[in-house]
Design a protein around this motif. Structure first.
Motif, PDB file in Angstrom:
ATOM      1  N   UNK A 177      31.065  36.233  34.491  1.00  0.00           N
ATOM      2  CA  UNK A 177      31.960  37.227  35.089  1.00  0.00           C
ATOM      3  C   UNK A 177      33.328  36.611  35.368  1.00  0.00           C
ATOM      4  N   UNK A 178      34.386  37.387  35.199  1.00  0.00           N
ATOM      5  CA  UNK A 178      35.722  36.889  35.549  1.00  0.00           C
ATOM      6  C   UNK A 178      35.804  36.640  37.049  1.00  0.00           C
ATOM      7  N   UNK A 179      36.711  35.734  37.433  1.00  0.00           N
ATOM      8  CA  UNK A 179      36.765  35.328  38.827  1.00  0.00           C
ATOM      9  C   UNK A 179      38.084  35.600  39.525  1.00  0.00           C
ATOM     10  N   UNK A 182      30.495  43.946  42.089  1.00  0.00           N
ATOM     11  CA  UNK A 182      29.852  43.337  40.931  1.00  0.00           C
ATOM     12  C   UNK A 182      30.653  43.249  39.655  1.00  0.00           C
ATOM     13  N   UNK A 183      31.924  43.643  39.673  1.00  0.00           N
ATOM     14  CA  UNK A 183      32.734  43.563  38.450  1.00  0.00           C
ATOM     15  C   UNK A 183      33.305  42.168  38.235  1.00  0.00           C
ATOM     16  N   UNK A 184      33.421  41.416  39.324  1.00  0.00           N
ATOM     17  CA  UNK A 184      33.969  40.067  39.266  1.00  0.00           C
ATOM     18  C   UNK A 184      33.116  39.118  40.086  1.00  0.00           C
ATOM     19  N   UNK A 232      39.955  34.024  34.753  1.00  0.00           N
ATOM     20  CA  UNK A 232      40.710  35.189  35.195  1.00  0.00           C
ATOM     21  C   UNK A 232      40.601  36.315  34.179  1.00  0.00           C
ATOM     22  N   UNK A 233      40.406  37.568  34.646  1.00  0.00           N
ATOM     23  CA  UNK A 233      40.368  38.707  33.728  1.00  0.00           C
ATOM     24  C   UNK A 233      41.768  39.019  33.230  1.00  0.00           C
ATOM     25  N   UNK A 234      41.901  39.284  31.953  1.00  0.00           N
ATOM     26  CA  UNK A 234      43.226  39.525  31.375  1.00  0.00           C
ATOM     27  C   UNK A 234      43.266  40.865  30.655  1.00  0.00           C
ATOM     28  N   UNK A 235      44.483  41.329  30.342  1.00  0.00           N
ATOM     29  CA  UNK A 235      44.650  42.531  29.535  1.00  0.00           C
ATOM     30  C   UNK A 235      44.197  42.243  28.111  1.00  0.00           C
ATOM     31  N   UNK A 236      43.895  43.303  27.370  1.00  0.00           N
ATOM     32  CA  UNK A 236      43.415  43.117  25.997  1.00  0.00           C
ATOM     33  C   UNK A 236      44.435  42.355  25.150  1.00  0.00           C
ATOM     34  N   UNK A 237      45.729  42.666  25.302  1.00  0.00           N
ATOM     35  CA  UNK A 237      46.744  41.990  24.497  1.00  0.00           C
ATOM     36  C   UNK A 237      46.762  40.494  24.800  1.00  0.00           C
ATOM     37  N   UNK A 254      36.401  42.175  31.221  1.00  0.00           N
ATOM     38  CA  UNK A 254      35.524  41.430  32.095  1.00  0.00           C
ATOM     39  C   UNK A 254      34.270  40.961  31.404  1.00  0.00           C
ATOM     40  N   UNK A 255      33.171  40.975  32.136  1.00  0.00           N
ATOM     41  CA  UNK A 255      31.902  40.424  31.648  1.00  0.00           C
ATOM     42  C   UNK A 255      31.510  41.049  30.306  1.00  0.00           C
ATOM     43  N   UNK A 256      31.182  40.177  29.359  1.00  0.00           N
ATOM     44  CA  UNK A 256      30.833  40.590  27.984  1.00  0.00           C
ATOM     45  C   UNK A 256      31.952  41.395  27.329  1.00  0.00           C
ATOM     46  N   UNK A 257      33.188  41.104  27.731  1.00  0.00           N
ATOM     47  CA  UNK A 257      34.393  41.720  27.153  1.00  0.00           C
ATOM     48  C   UNK A 257      34.495  43.223  27.403  1.00  0.00           C
ATOM     49  N   UNK A 258      33.816  43.713  28.458  1.00  0.00           N
ATOM     50  CA  UNK A 258      33.891  45.134  28.789  1.00  0.00           C
ATOM     51  C   UNK A 258      35.058  45.381  29.750  1.00  0.00           C
ATOM     52  N   UNK A 259      35.809  46.474  29.559  1.00  0.00           N
ATOM     53  CA  UNK A 259      36.959  46.753  30.426  1.00  0.00           C
ATOM     54  C   UNK A 259      36.543  47.254  31.809  1.00  0.00           C
ATOM     55  N   UNK A 260      37.365  46.955  32.785  1.00  0.00           N
ATOM     56  CA  UNK A 260      37.180  47.467  34.146  1.00  0.00           C
ATOM     57  C   UNK A 260      38.559  47.516  34.797  1.00  0.00           C
ATOM     58  N   UNK A 261      38.663  48.201  35.947  1.00  0.00           N
ATOM     59  CA  UNK A 261      39.931  48.298  36.664  1.00  0.00           C
ATOM     60  C   UNK A 261      40.012  47.224  37.737  1.00  0.00           C
TER      61      UNK A 261
END
Length: 218
Positions: free
Chosen positions: A131-133, A101-103, A109-114, A43-50
């Motif tokens: 932020x991803x939407x 606030x995560x999106x 769109x937020x994606x998996x790391x791969x 997500x935002x600034x390339x930080x992971x979230x669920x």
């Protein structure tokens, strides 16, 4: 934009509660009885979230043929899965990601790391400067993504190579366009257009509204 996200997601959660509750009950009573699907995304600034979704696939689907790529009429779909995905109802739990606030309502769109690593390097550096939407220009133009990759599979193509060579490079261009033109008015236009293309899947209204949008060639 954060105030808009809180108000929009909060009101939507209240209004859509009568829809969410029957879906929860239906998922509890069908398939494997699994209601929620949670997965790590960037997500935002390339930080992971669920990220939260309604479950539409079998629990072990990632370890079955097809992996994380879903095609049209995928055999791993649960009884309600196909309808939930086509109608986009499976995405509605992300309203809680937005509220907390995560999106955002609109963004890449937020994606998996791969999947993130399939973006060109110049896109990786900037795509999540916002932020991803829940929706965005990429989601609108690639509303037929499952049909696209199903055609590639039926023609014997490599699905992951198609993503890396075609889909992700072009999605990156679209999200760069969004960041260059970002405004509340654009967000409102994209929200309307998201609802519009669900109702009229063949519509290309975005080409009339956004004359300088990168052109899709596949």
């Amino acid at each position: 934009k954060r105030i808009f996200d809180i108000l929009a997601s909060g009101i939507a959660i209240l209004i859509l509660s009568p829809l969410l509750i029957p879906v929860i009950i239906g998922l509890s009573l069908t398939g494997e009885g699994c209601v929620w699907y949670k997965q790590e995304r960037l997500g935002y600034r390339n930080k992971p979230f669920l990220i939260w979704k309604f479950a539409t696939m079998l629990k072990n689907s990632a370890n079955m043929p097809g992996g994380y790529i879903t095609v049209k009429k995928d055999p791993r779909l649960t009884p309600m899965g196909g309808f939930l995905r086509k109608s986009k109802i499976n995405e509605l739990p992300q309203l809680f990601n937005i509220f907390f606030g995560q999106m955002s309502v609109v963004g890449p769109r937020p994606v998996m790391r791969v999947s993130f690593e399939a973006y060109p390097n110049e896109v990786q550096k900037v795509i999540y400067n916002v932020k991803p939407g829940l929706t965005g220009i990429g989601s609108i133009i690639f509303r037929d993504e499952e049909v696209l990759i199903t055609d590639v599979k039926n023609n014997g193509g490599d699905l992951w190579e198609f993503y890396k060579g075609k889909i992700y490079p072009f999605k990156g261009k679209l999200e760069m366009w969004y960041q260059e033109h970002r405004s509340l008015l654009l967000d409102l236009q994209l929200i309307f257009m998201t609802a519009w293309v669900i109702l009229v899947p063949t519509s290309k209204l975005y080409e009339k509204w956004f004359k300088d949008l990168p052109k899709r060639s596949f």
